[in-house]
Design an enzyme around this catalytic site. Structure first.
Site, mmCIF file in Angstrom:
data_model
loop_
_atom_site.group_PDB
_atom_site.id
_atom_site.type_symbol
_atom_site.label_atom_id
_atom_site.label_comp_id
_atom_site.label_asym_id
_atom_site.label_seq_id
_atom_site.Cartn_x
_atom_site.Cartn_y
_atom_site.Cartn_z
ATOM 1 N N GLY A 26 0.842 -1.194 0.000
ATOM 2 C CA GLY A 26 0.000 0.000 0.000
ATOM 3 C C GLY A 26 0.878 1.245 0.000
ATOM 4 N N THR A 27 1.991 1.160 0.712
ATOM 5 C CA THR A 27 2.929 2.283 0.775
ATOM 6 C C THR A 27 3.424 2.647 -0.624
ATOM 7 O OG1 THR A 27 3.626 1.631 2.987
ATOM 8 C CG2 THR A 27 5.160 3.024 1.741
ATOM 9 N N GLN A 73 -7.363 1.246 4.620
ATOM 10 C CA GLN A 73 -8.148 0.814 5.788
ATOM 11 C C GLN A 73 -9.619 0.606 5.458
ATOM 12 O OE1 GLN A 73 -7.222 -0.033 8.918
ATOM 13 N NE2 GLN A 73 -5.050 0.369 8.588
ATOM 14 N N SER A 118 -4.246 -2.288 -0.204
ATOM 15 C CA SER A 118 -3.229 -3.212 0.298
ATOM 16 C C SER A 118 -3.871 -4.544 0.653
ATOM 17 C CB SER A 118 -2.554 -2.602 1.538
ATOM 18 O OG SER A 118 -1.584 -3.490 2.045
ATOM 19 N N CYS A 160 3.491 1.117 11.926
ATOM 20 C CA CYS A 160 4.816 1.519 11.454
ATOM 21 C C CYS A 160 5.413 2.596 12.332
ATOM 22 C CB CYS A 160 4.742 2.004 10.016
ATOM 23 S SG CYS A 160 3.532 3.286 9.824
HETATM 24 N N1 PLP Z 1 -2.156 3.564 4.325
HETATM 25 C C1 PLP Z 1 -2.835 3.263 5.425
HETATM 26 C C2 PLP Z 1 -4.017 4.085 5.826
HETATM 27 C C3 PLP Z 1 -2.434 2.186 6.226
HETATM 28 O O1 PLP Z 1 -3.100 1.899 7.344
HETATM 29 C C4 PLP Z 1 -1.302 1.431 5.821
HETATM 30 C C5 PLP Z 1 -0.797 0.317 6.646
HETATM 31 O O2 PLP Z 1 -0.704 0.407 7.841
HETATM 32 C C6 PLP Z 1 -0.648 1.788 4.640
HETATM 33 C C7 PLP Z 1 -1.105 2.867 3.919
HETATM 34 C C8 PLP Z 1 0.543 1.049 4.158
HETATM 35 O O3 PLP Z 1 0.207 -0.181 3.591
HETATM 36 P P1 PLP Z 1 1.326 -1.337 3.498
HETATM 37 O O4 PLP Z 1 1.465 -1.883 4.888
HETATM 38 O O5 PLP Z 1 0.757 -2.337 2.539
HETATM 39 O O6 PLP Z 1 2.559 -0.706 3.011
#
Ligand code: PLP
Length: 383
Positions: free
Chosen positions: A71-72, A178, A198, A325
């Site tokens: 997702g990042t 989310q 994600s 994170c």
């Molecule tokens: N965006 C939101 C709102 C999230 O909660 C998260 C994960 O915690 C991410 C992005 C990042 O996703 P990923 O863990 O797949 O990198």
């Protein structure tokens, strides 16, 4: 000691059906989707099927889904790739409560050319629409506001965000990591240009994400190499991971909102019990009016959230103090701070997030454990 897992906003367990779908692609079906022979073409077919399932979950066309490594990465692609392709328009507007995947992605942009404005939040946990409107101008390339916040669960007023962005002629990106699987999402009805997803938040594997890119949207690739993903994201695809994401999306679509309704009941049971037990010393962070079903953020006056987390972990209950994170970081939650909460209240907060497999019994045991731990940490025995 069996684990009571109330940290589904951080990640979810892989659904056994997802694992079953993935396993063949970690065994005999190991082909490279770019290979012309039949083994490769079977892998290509599996990716196409997964793409169609994810597209179906959000009402997109298959060709509008780009697979990423997280997702990042999807957030970074949207912020950096779309902004750098926007010609005369150079600037970005994001909300103060965005995930770091969005906030820190803006730092990749050359500051001398691209200005980033961070719109404030209000106490309810929503973006401050007046501040957002004031920030959007004729140089704004992209506005990025998430669909639902990862710490409070508060659903953002995305229709208003889109109206404001469109009035200023800007593209709209929304981080739906989310919200996916917990609220109905229809990219056409929403009218967004970009949306980050994600897999591991919907019982899929970690390390797989996707970016919805509305047909016709200009977006530079960040990862360059081969022509995978129609030149939008190079690199041999994570076939098993993508297949798992597809199956997880299909399960989310099949289960519809039944899961969400059940999870909301469990979340509310936990929240009500803890707020009642707290008698005014336990407070909810953010408005309960529009939230995804899974998440609540609570502050326990006079208790350190970190200490409470550790006390609960010793009893086999997994929760978190905020975004996964950011855990371990000495900085208090930027989300709760942006909502105007005092430092003490922020550092006494915990996030609880239920999931598909959470039971009533687990909720009741967790409530008892939290009450006990809070009582001990406050230096007095409750009742
Ligand atoms: N965006 C939101 C709102 C999230 O909660 C998260 C994960 O915690 C991410 C992005 C990042 O996703 P990923 O863990 O797949 O990198």
């Amino acid at each position: 000691m069996s684990l009571i897992y109330l940290d589904h906003a951080a990640t979810t367990p892989v659904d056994p059906e997802v694992l079953d779908a993935m396993l063949p692609y970690l065994r005999g079906e190991f082909g490279n989707p770019s290979s012309v022979h039949r083994l490769g073409q079977r892998a290509r077919g599996a990716i196409d099927e997964a793409r169609a399932r994810i597209a179906a979950l959000i009402g997109a066309r298959d060709s509008e889904i780009v697979f990423t490594g997280s997702g990042t990465e999807a957030d970074n692609m949207a912020i950096v790739g779309a902004t750098m392709s926007a010609g005369e328009r150079t600037d970005v507007v994001v909300s103060a409560i965005e995930h770091h995947a969005v906030l820190n992605a803006t730092k990749t942009l050359d500051r001398t050319r691209h200005k980033t404005t961070v719109a404030k939040a209000v106490g309810s946990g929503e973006v401050d629409l007046a501040d957002l409107e004031a920030a959007v101008g004729d140089r704004t390339a992209l506005v990025s506001v998430m669909l639902a916040n990862n710490e409070t669960g508060v659903v953002q007023p995305i229709a208003d965000v889109i109206r404001i962005a469109r009035a200023g002629g800007a593209l709209v990106h929304t981080d739906a990591v989310q919200a996916l699987g917990k609220a109905p999402i229809d990219v056409r009805g929403l009218d967004v240009d970009l949306m980050a997803l994600s897999a591991h938040k919907i019982h899929g594997p970690k390390g797989v994400g996707a970016l919805y890119v509305r047909g016709g949207t200009r977006m530079q690739a960040l990862v360059r190499g081969g022509s995978q993903e129609r030149n939008r994201r190079a690199g041999t695809e994570n076939v098993a991971g993508i297949v798992g994401f597809g199956r997880a999306a299909q399960l989310a679509l099949e289960r519809g909102l039944d899961d969400a309704r059940r999870m909301a009941t469990l979340r509310d049971r936990l929240e009500t019990a803890l707020l009642d037990a707290g008698g005014g010393a336990t407070l909810r962070n953010g408005s309960p009016d529009r939230r995804i079903a899974t998440t609540t953020s609570l502050s326990f006056e006079g208790v350190s959230g970190e200490d409470l987390l550790i006390a609960l972990d010793l009893e086999g209950i997994a929760v978190s103090t905020g975004a996964a994170c950011a855990a371990g970081s000495p900085e208090p939650s930027h989300v709760l701070r942006a909502m105007g909460l005092a430092r003490d209240r922020v550092s006494s907060s915990l996030r609880f997030s239920v999931g598909r497999t959470t039971t009533v019994d687990e909720i009741d045991r967790a409530v008892a454990a939290v009450e006990g731990a809070v009582g001990r940490l406050r230096g007095r025995t409750k009742r």
